[in-house]
Design an enzyme around this catalytic site. Structure first.
Site, PDB file in Angstrom:
ATOM      1  N   HIS A  48     -54.554  11.818   7.303  1.00  0.00           N
ATOM      2  CA  HIS A  48     -54.527  11.583   8.753  1.00  0.00           C
ATOM      3  C   HIS A  48     -53.605  12.608   9.396  1.00  0.00           C
ATOM      4  O   HIS A  48     -52.392  12.526   9.254  1.00  0.00           O
ATOM      5  CB  HIS A  48     -54.052  10.157   9.051  1.00  0.00           C
ATOM      6  CG  HIS A  48     -53.968   9.890  10.519  1.00  0.00           C
ATOM      7  ND1 HIS A  48     -55.080   9.859  11.315  1.00  0.00           N
ATOM      8  CD2 HIS A  48     -52.920   9.694  11.343  1.00  0.00           C
ATOM      9  CE1 HIS A  48     -54.723   9.645  12.566  1.00  0.00           C
ATOM     10  NE2 HIS A  48     -53.408   9.549  12.619  1.00  0.00           N
ATOM     11  N   ASP A  50     -52.314  14.148  12.619  1.00  0.00           N
ATOM     12  CA  ASP A  50     -52.166  14.051  14.069  1.00  0.00           C
ATOM     13  C   ASP A  50     -52.139  15.433  14.715  1.00  0.00           C
ATOM     14  O   ASP A  50     -51.369  16.302  14.288  1.00  0.00           O
ATOM     15  CB  ASP A  50     -50.869  13.311  14.414  1.00  0.00           C
ATOM     16  CG  ASP A  50     -50.945  11.844  14.053  1.00  0.00           C
ATOM     17  OD1 ASP A  50     -51.880  11.184  14.538  1.00  0.00           O
ATOM     18  OD2 ASP A  50     -50.091  11.367  13.280  1.00  0.00           O
ATOM     19  N   ASP A 172     -56.314   5.371  13.548  1.00  0.00           N
ATOM     20  CA  ASP A 172     -54.961   5.183  14.067  1.00  0.00           C
ATOM     21  C   ASP A 172     -54.859   4.768  15.538  1.00  0.00           C
ATOM     22  O   ASP A 172     -53.859   4.178  15.926  1.00  0.00           O
ATOM     23  CB  ASP A 172     -54.135   6.465  13.817  1.00  0.00           C
ATOM     24  CG  ASP A 172     -52.633   6.239  13.933  1.00  0.00           C
ATOM     25  OD1 ASP A 172     -52.200   5.071  13.786  1.00  0.00           O
ATOM     26  OD2 ASP A 172     -51.883   7.207  14.168  1.00  0.00           O
ATOM     27  N   HIS A 417     -54.558  10.729  20.118  1.00  0.00           N
ATOM     28  CA  HIS A 417     -53.945   9.419  20.346  1.00  0.00           C
ATOM     29  C   HIS A 417     -52.415   9.448  20.360  1.00  0.00           C
ATOM     30  O   HIS A 417     -51.796   8.373  20.405  1.00  0.00           O
ATOM     31  CB  HIS A 417     -54.458   8.401  19.316  1.00  0.00           C
ATOM     32  CG  HIS A 417     -54.223   8.805  17.888  1.00  0.00           C
ATOM     33  ND1 HIS A 417     -55.111   9.569  17.181  1.00  0.00           N
ATOM     34  CD2 HIS A 417     -53.201   8.566  17.042  1.00  0.00           C
ATOM     35  CE1 HIS A 417     -54.649   9.791  15.964  1.00  0.00           C
ATOM     36  NE2 HIS A 417     -53.480   9.179  15.850  1.00  0.00           N
TER      37      HIS A 417
HETATM   38 ZN   LIG Z   1     -52.195   9.246  14.275  1.00  0.00          ZN
END
Ligand SMILES: [Zn+2]
Length: 1003
Positions: A48, A50, A172, A417
């Site tokens: 994951h 970001d 997420d 996000h």
């Molecule tokens: Zn995230």
């Protein structure tokens, strides 16, 4: 003269001629076998990543600043490719394309070929695929669709057919919107997976074996459905089984001679865990995410241990454990559900708000960093206008599309996000603003050239207006409009004519404006603030605003205005002693005693309604236990269950102008508001221009404040219900203190748990009085109706404690050495709830139109005209002051959502029906669009429908087999909107809320 034709360019074009091969692929999936008599555990290796959070996008990619976080995405992708090549059984999912694209561009052809081979063999599945994993509360659907579309072009060009994404992977984001489900379904996705849903909802779903549902993305179509899986726990591996270098969990030692040999107990523990989780689901399949934030930087370590775990289960009589991908998982679930007639629940609302514990509602981020939320909208507005203008230019032979690339990417990043949500560290938030600004600045020179070229009387003229955006005009700074002479160009990115009130900061003075139809009426008003806190390096604010109406700017058209300063001093602004403002048909009244709003008049009704600013004190806890949860960037937790009124009475000054009446309210030292009504016949709304900051906080006690604007309608019964939009499109009904899918205790957090995302508008309706009150906004915010007759939007927040959800900073940003100031607008509309309004549009239809106008404002560019070369005479002789992009008009319910250059000589044309069923008796019906002879600069010669993301021909997509899911009510559904028919004379019909995407060729 039929000229439509369907055959087109080959969709998957090879951009890298050598040595990359795109082999013909029959199936892109290579799923390991499942065993119908065992629990089938699907291990999904994933990382994951970001797109900015604790570090900036670049810092994450390169892996710099490891003192903040040990994370470098380039190592993740590279080491994973090597690990996958080492063993064909292994699998991986690639998610965030902002990183993938950076990586790809740095790779030699051999590595690129490896990656393509891994996709073609089914070892890598590209999922989610958007530029970033977008938030679902604060984003507008327009930007969401765009960031998928942009990536799909890249994937088609580089990876080919097996790269076509089929899976939503929103693991997420802090809550999930129905519109996102709709977008996924229309992109052709088979399913969506996520981790975060409300804790009470999760408990209920586990008890009911309802962790997988079929989600209907639209209340306006039964064909938009998507399989939805909620993870058994979070998106990390089960406790004790994180094999990443970041984790300290025990690795697997399979050397029987070693004193640390541990296969039997590691297998046994895992088996126990798996058996408990499998009980949550209806089929024998269990998806286990094997990864986490920035994992797989040294991928071999993860894979070696998973290999050994899988080997340890060989011969196990209860568990079949395999490497898998989400597509393989869905296939296994569907196969079993079909053979055993397993039925699923249909989900029709959304997953908001997200509570993770009894005092922990993730409803603060709906508002956090209001300036970032607004800047993203501004950037998207410029981007959409830019795409249209680039199309016009390309048709005429000059391609400027590349100059929009940075802006496309920056807006894509902002959807992330932790970006638009306001949940990144302050330094990262500043970097997001830098990226947006850089994207806009890169596009600006091309926009100047395109606009000027479209207006030129003689193509060979070398006139240059040097048009620029004035991004700081919201703080009254624009150097160009300080000049004695300047030009204002207005491009309307909507397909319908709009009257736009141009507001530009100017020094004191009187002004003469010459437009396409001669001289134009001008109002000069005081600026909302002197903005004296701003660093002079950014320019100095001007004290006045020049207001004029650009009347009926044609759809996709340009109007030019020439402004000359005629004297140094403006006439003194006339203070109005009145309490009533606006026209007989649309206006408002101010209470003489308090200075607050008293009533509004529009749509034939006068309604008593007040508006006030209130604040919540943010709970200042140490997060040590749920009851100590602090209010922060993510979480909204007010200290008291009531908001405090900032001021019961306000100081008022007012002006009445020819075009606009304004009432200025000084609420306190740090809140000012102008209530404004424009006097054109189509201006059916009251505008609330708010300026808040720096927010006064209680430093002694560490208590921050969260500011709301609350509207209260007298004697109004909305039955404790209200409506909020989903990402700017369909409305969803909310009931105070209630969820549709589960019981919850609203008394624990009666305010925060009733907050919902308001991306575009919030509405209350009194069915007895047949009256509705709507407030529209200019950026995403959190909002609620907490009492009958009231609705509120949270505008700004400043908090002194971190809420312990990862960002590790309180939401207490500074700018110019003080707390951040924010400014924005709310738009109030009142009217009948009736969908059938004789001789006019329903209130709902008016709101749709207004929302569209505010989302896609005209692009206003200004240029200094003080040089002799740009005298009024010379500009008039060189340029037309008017350009019309459309020859005809479209129906009132149809919107051209996208017009942008595509590949080679093709363009994307995306059409949207902007009303829902039952909103308007006339407009909520099937609309027929006639594209023949629509555009002035070109004729459409070829047109073919694609999926929403423009990566597959729709007829081919529609012919593919779709999963069919049995529902508990005995019916069955799938995801299949039929292709639309384009008639020989280019007519297309759209049903309410439909969006349809086409690739066109033109001449
Ligand atoms: Zn995230």
């Amino acid at each position: 003269m039929p000229r439509y034709l369907l055959v087109l360019v080959v969709l998957f074009i090879e951009v890298y001629s050598s040595p990359i091969k795109h082999k013909a692929v029959s199936s892109c999936q290579a799923c390991h076998g499942v065993d119908p008599n065992k629990i089938n555990v699907h291990l999904i290796p994933h990382s994951h990543d970001d797109v900015g959070w604790l570090k900036t996008v670049d810092q994450y990619y390169y892996g710099s600043h490891s003192e903040i976080q040990k994370a470098g995405v380039q190592y993740i992708i590279s080491s994973t490719v090597e690990a996958l090549k080492a063993d064909p059984d292994r699998r991986f999912v690639q998610v965030e394309t902002a990183f993938f694209w950076k990586w790809w561009q740095h790779q030699p052809d051999t590595i690129r070929q490896d990656f393509i081979d891994l996709v073609n063999s089914g070892q890598i599945e590209i999922i989610n695929a958007a530029w970033s994993m977008n938030d679902e509360a604060a984003v507008n659907y327009h930007s969401t669709i765009d960031q998928f579309t942009y990536v799909f072009r890249i994937i088609n060009d580089t990876i080919g057919k097996c790269g076509i994404p089929r899976i939503g992977w929103q693991i997420d984001p802090f809550g999930h919107s129905r519109e996102q489900a709709s977008i996924f379904a229309q992109l052709g996705y088979d399913g969506v997976f996520f981790a975060r849903i409300d804790y009470t909802d999760r408990d209920q779903r586990i008890a009911d074996k309802n962790m997988e549902v079929i989600w209907r993305g639209s209340a306006n179509s039964e064909n938009i459905n998507i399989f939805t899986n909620v993870f058994p726990e979070f998106y990390y591996p089960p406790a004790g089984y994180c094999f990443d270098i970041e984790c300290g969990d025990e690795v697997i030692n399979d050397d029987t001679k070693s004193p640390d040999y541990n296969v039997p107990q590691r297998v046994e523990e895992f088996q126990k865990k798996v058996e408990s989780l499998a009980a949550f689901y209806q089929t024998s399949n269990l998806l286990i995410p094997m990864g986490g934030d920035f994992q797989y930087q040294s991928a071999e370590k993860n894979f070696i241990n998973m290999d050994k775990l899988i080997a340890g289960f060989k011969g196990n009589d209860k568990i079949n454990i395999i490497y898998s991908t989400p597509s393989c998982y869905i296939k296994a679930v569907n196969d079993e559900a079909t053979s055993k007639n397993i039925k699923f629940t249909l989900k029709t609302d959304d997953f908001f708000p997200y509570g993770s514990a009894s005092h922990c509602y993730w409803t603060g981020y709906f508002t956090s960093r209001p300036n970032a939320k607004r800047f993203e909208r501004t950037a998207n507005n410029i981007l959409q206008a830019g795409k249209q203008l680039a199309s016009f230019s390309k048709v005429k032979g000059t391609d400027y599309d590349d100059d929009l690339t940075l802006l496309k990417q920056a807006v894509g990043i902002l959807q992330h996000h932790d970006a638009i949500t306001g949940t990144a560290k302050e330094a990262v938030a500043n970097d997001y603003a830098r990226l947006l600004n850089k994207g806009i600045k890169k596009a600006e020179p091309s926009l100047n050239v395109i606009v000027t070229n479209l207006l030129k009387k003689d193509a060979s003229s070398d006139i240059n207006l040097n048009l620029e955006t004035c991004l700081l005009s919201n703080v009254s700074i624009c150097e160009i409009t300080k000049s004695e002479r300047f030009i204002v160009s207005i491009y309307n990115p909507l397909e319908r004519p709009v009257t736009h009130y141009v507001r530009v900061p100017v020094p004191d003075g009187t002004y003469k404006i010459t437009g396409p139809d001669g001289e134009v009426t001008v109002d000069i008003v005081d600026s909302i603030s002197s903005f004296e806190y701003i660093d002079t390096n950014f320019g100095t604010p001007s004290p006045k605003e020049l207001v004029f109406a650009a009347n009926d700017v044609p759809g996709f058209g340009i109007r030019l205005y020439y402004v000359e300063k005629t004297s140094a001093k403006s006439r003194p602004v006339k203070q109005s002693p009145k309490v009533k403002f606006g026209t007989d048909t649309t206006g408002f009244e101010i209470d003489e005693k308090t200075g607050l709003l008293k009533s509004v008049t529009m749509n034939g009704q006068t309604v008593e309604i007040t508006q006030q600013f209130l604040y919540y004190n943010g709970f200042n806890g140490d997060n040590n236990g749920d009851d100590k949860q602090a209010s922060g960037a993510y979480i909204f937790r007010p200290k008291e269950n009531e908001a405090t009124v900032v001021s019961d009475s306000v100081t008022v000054t007012s002006t009445t102008g020819t075009l606009v009446d304004e009432v200025r309210q000084q609420v306190n030292d740090w809140i000012t508001q102008i209530i404004r009504v424009y006097k054109g016949e189509n201006d059916n709304y009251i505008e609330f221009d708010w300026l808040i900051g720096q927010i006064e906080v209680d430093n002694d006690n560490g208590i921050g404040r969260e500011i709301v604007s609350r509207f209260t309608v007298k004697d109004f019964d909305n039955g404790e219900s209200f409506f909020t939009d989903s990402n700017g499109r369909e409305l969803i009904k909310r009931q105070l203190n209630k969820r549709y899918d589960y019981e919850y205790d609203s008394t624990l957090e009666p305010i925060a748990s009733n907050y919902y995302p308001v991306t575009s508008k919030i509405v209350i309706r009194d069915e007895t009085k047949k009256l509705q009150v709507a407030v529209l906004n200019d950026r995403a915010q959190g909002g609620a109706s907490l009492q009958n007759g009231a609705l509120e939007l949270m505008l700004h927040r400043r908090l002194l404690a971190d809420d312990n959800k990862g960002v590790g900073e309180p939401l207490d940003d500074e700018e110019f050495g003080q707390g951040v100031v924010a400014r924005g607008q709310l738009y109030l509309v009142v009217g009948s709830t009736d969908s059938n309004v004789s001789g006019g549009k329903s209130t709902a239809a008016q709101e749709r139109e207004l929302a569209l106008k505010k989302l896609l404002n005209p692009l206003v560019l200004v240029g200094d005209a003080s040089s002799d070369a740009l005298s009024l005479d010379k500009v008039q002789s060189a340029l037309n002051f008017n350009f019309e992009g459309l020859k005809t008009t479209l129906p009132d319910n149809v919107h051209i959502l996208t017009l942008e250059p595509w590949k080679d000589d093709s363009y994307i044309l995306r059409l949207e029906h902007i009303l829902e069923n039952n909103e308007d008796a006339t407009l909520s019906t099937t609309a027929t669009v006639n594209l023949e002879g629509l555009f002035t600069l070109f004729e459409i010669t070829e047109i073919r429908e694609t999926t929403l993301g423009a990566n597959q021909w729709y007829d081919e997509y529609a012919a593919e087999d779709k999963y069919i899911w049995a529902l508990k009510d005995g019916s069955s559904v799938s995801n299949k909107e039929a292709p639309v028919t384009v008639t020989a004379d280019l007519q297309i019909t759209l049903d309410p809320m439909q969006i349809r995407t086409f690739i066109i060729k033109v001449k």
